[in-house]
Design an enzyme around this catalytic site. Sequence first.
Site, PDB file in Angstrom:
ATOM      1  N   GLY A 190      52.260  38.010  39.839  1.00 13.83           N
ATOM      2  CA  GLY A 190      51.120  38.760  39.156  1.00 13.83           C
ATOM      3  C   GLY A 190      51.215  40.193  39.548  1.00 13.83           C
ATOM      4  CB  SER A 191      52.569  43.042  39.678  1.00 11.58           C
ATOM      5  OG  SER A 191      53.685  42.231  38.817  1.00 11.58           O
ATOM      6  NE  ARG A 192      46.938  48.771  36.818  1.00 11.17           N
ATOM      7  CZ  ARG A 192      45.569  49.223  36.888  1.00 11.17           C
ATOM      8  NH1 ARG A 192      44.637  48.520  37.178  1.00 11.17           N
ATOM      9  NH2 ARG A 192      45.129  50.617  36.612  1.00 11.17           N
TER      10      ARG A 192
END
Length: 221
Positions: A190-192
């Site tokens: 999960g990241s952005r």
Amino acid sequence: MPETWSMFLPVFFAGAGLLLAGGHWDNPVLGFLGAVVLVVAALILNFFRDFERQPRGEVGPKEVISPADGRIVVLKTATEKFYLKKPAVHIAIFMNPLNNHVQRAPFDGKVVKKVYHPGEFLAAYDDKADLVNEQAHLVVDLKTSGKKPKPAGRIVFKQIAGFLCRRVRTTPEEGEMIHRGERIGRILLGSRVDLFLPKGFKPRVKMGDQVRAGVTVLGEL
């Protein structure tokens, strides 16, 4: 890629060993643990999947495509304080662990600055994640495509680690050209990804939209 197999194979063999041991000794706990570990191995393969991508239809010379798969969680005008130091259109894309985690160039241009920042690992959707989390930045001078490329402004591209992520990869180096749609990096789990675009950018997406790297048109310069 080697990194995929170095992470997948130990987990796979551990899960298979537990499953076999559970069957051999008729131990349902070992069997259950083995099944759970094999599911984790399958998720690791899912994290590393990487397919060829093409935009839907012809892309105009000033259209910007999404650099990441995920959901639009920020779409506003804000001052980019570190590199542009002026108001810009800020778009943030949140990737959950099931999204494809390969990043692609949103537009053609030349990398004029590349910076890596070690940091914390807040959840990528946290308001402070873009300030304190581990991240990598590219500052890119945009060029329109065609026989006579023209300057199209400057953008800042940020890969931001999330709560589960511990690895950010950014391929281009300072001075290199990048081309719209090509692979330029990867973040695990999960990241952005944040984009700061010229203030005159006209978005075609809205908050909550699901976008795909190399496919979805975010808007036009």
